[in-house]
Design an enzyme around this catalytic site. Structure first.
Site, mmCIF file in Angstrom:
data_model
loop_
_atom_site.group_PDB
_atom_site.id
_atom_site.type_symbol
_atom_site.label_atom_id
_atom_site.label_comp_id
_atom_site.label_asym_id
_atom_site.label_seq_id
_atom_site.Cartn_x
_atom_site.Cartn_y
_atom_site.Cartn_z
ATOM 1 N N THR A 60 0.846 -1.192 0.000
ATOM 2 C CA THR A 60 0.000 0.000 0.000
ATOM 3 C C THR A 60 0.879 1.239 0.000
ATOM 4 O O THR A 60 2.098 1.154 0.126
ATOM 5 C CB THR A 60 -0.914 0.014 1.244
ATOM 6 O OG1 THR A 60 -1.850 1.073 1.143
ATOM 7 C CG2 THR A 60 -0.101 0.211 2.506
ATOM 8 N N ALA A 108 -4.910 -5.708 6.641
ATOM 9 C CA ALA A 108 -6.162 -4.945 6.658
ATOM 10 C C ALA A 108 -6.997 -5.273 7.888
ATOM 11 O O ALA A 108 -7.595 -4.385 8.499
ATOM 12 C CB ALA A 108 -6.954 -5.221 5.379
#
EC number: 3.4.25.1
Length: 263
Positions: A60, A108
């Site tokens: 990310t 996540a």
């Protein structure tokens, strides 16, 4: 045995006094068709595995920086599982309360869980003390919570951004319990590319539109060079009266915008 192999702890079988049965498994009737030794179904006591058995796959790009008009927070929206793109629409900026934002980098599930728990604790603080929690206190609260699980496989690198009585605040917190205050951070697999753009264009005296453009350009550059970042650039601005969501721009549109300006 799958759980035991992950935790690397032996399953308790017929131990003296286990469940108060004095080692007599015949006293525990699980009904017809059940395994002969019902106690083998019991989960082992908690322990730290010698080595992780599950590979955490993530990538990310997130960034945040303080300037004269508040805090800018930006992130991409791609979720990956190794070489596969799992989603292009992940929300990596988590809204803790109207004055606090958190970013998601790492696992996540870990980021989402701990920041939702932080939001709950911040609300409890407000109800008890009749005032809004400070950015410093919120970040310290998160660092203390995750530090209890240090070495147990958590994967989280987040930035806590907000505005309180002291003005704009920005802290980096990770799953090892580290907590750092700063003016600019970038976290994730594409952070090295985002830092290159931020180091060149960052100034505390930026105007609002200049700060917006710097954040968009930094995330775009990271998505251009880092295969694990992409999707859209989600941009937020934390102000004295609370945060606002500024825009969500597809990186393909930003590519056309920035490459067309090159002579």
């Amino acid at each position: 045995m799958a759980l035991a192999s992950v935790l690397q702890r032996p399953m308790p079988v017929n131990q003296h006094g286990f469940f108060g049965l004095g080692g007599r498994a015949d006293l525990l009737d699980l009904g017809p068709g059940s395994p002969g030794d019902g106690l083998s179904l019991a989960a082992p006591s908690w322990g730290v595995p010698e080595e992780p058995r599950i590979e955490m796959l993530h990538g990310t790009t997130t960034l945040a920086f303080k300037f004269q008009h508040g805090v800018i927070v930006a992130a991409d929206s791609r979720a990956t599982a190794g070489p596969y793109i799992a989603s292009q629409t992940v929300k990596k900026v988590i809204e803790i309360n109207p004055y606090l934002l958190g970013t998601m980098a790492g696992g996540a599930a870990d980021c989402s869980f701990w920041e939702r728990l932080l939001a709950r604790q911040c609300r409890i603080y407000e109800l008890r003390n009749k005032e809004r929690i400070s950015v410093a206190a919120a970040s310290k609260l998160l660092a203390n919570m995750v530090y209890q699980y240090k070495g147990m496989g958590l994967s989280m690198g987040t930035m806590i951004c907000g505005w309180d009585k002291r003005g704009p605040g920005l802290y980096y917190v990770d799953s090892e319990g580290n907590r750092i205050s700063g003016t600019a951070f970038s976290v994730g697999s594409g952070s090295v590319y985002a830092f290159g753009v931020m180091d060149r264009g960052y100034s505390y005296d930026l105007q609002v539109e200049e700060a917006y453009d710097l954040a968009r350009r930094a995330i775009y550059q990271a998505t251009y060079r880092d295969a694990y970042s992409g999707g859209a650039v989600n941009l937020y601005h934390v102000r004295e009266d609370g945060w606002i969501r500024v825009s969500s721009d597809n990186v393909a549109d930003l590519h056309d915008k920035y490459t067309s300006s090159i002579p």
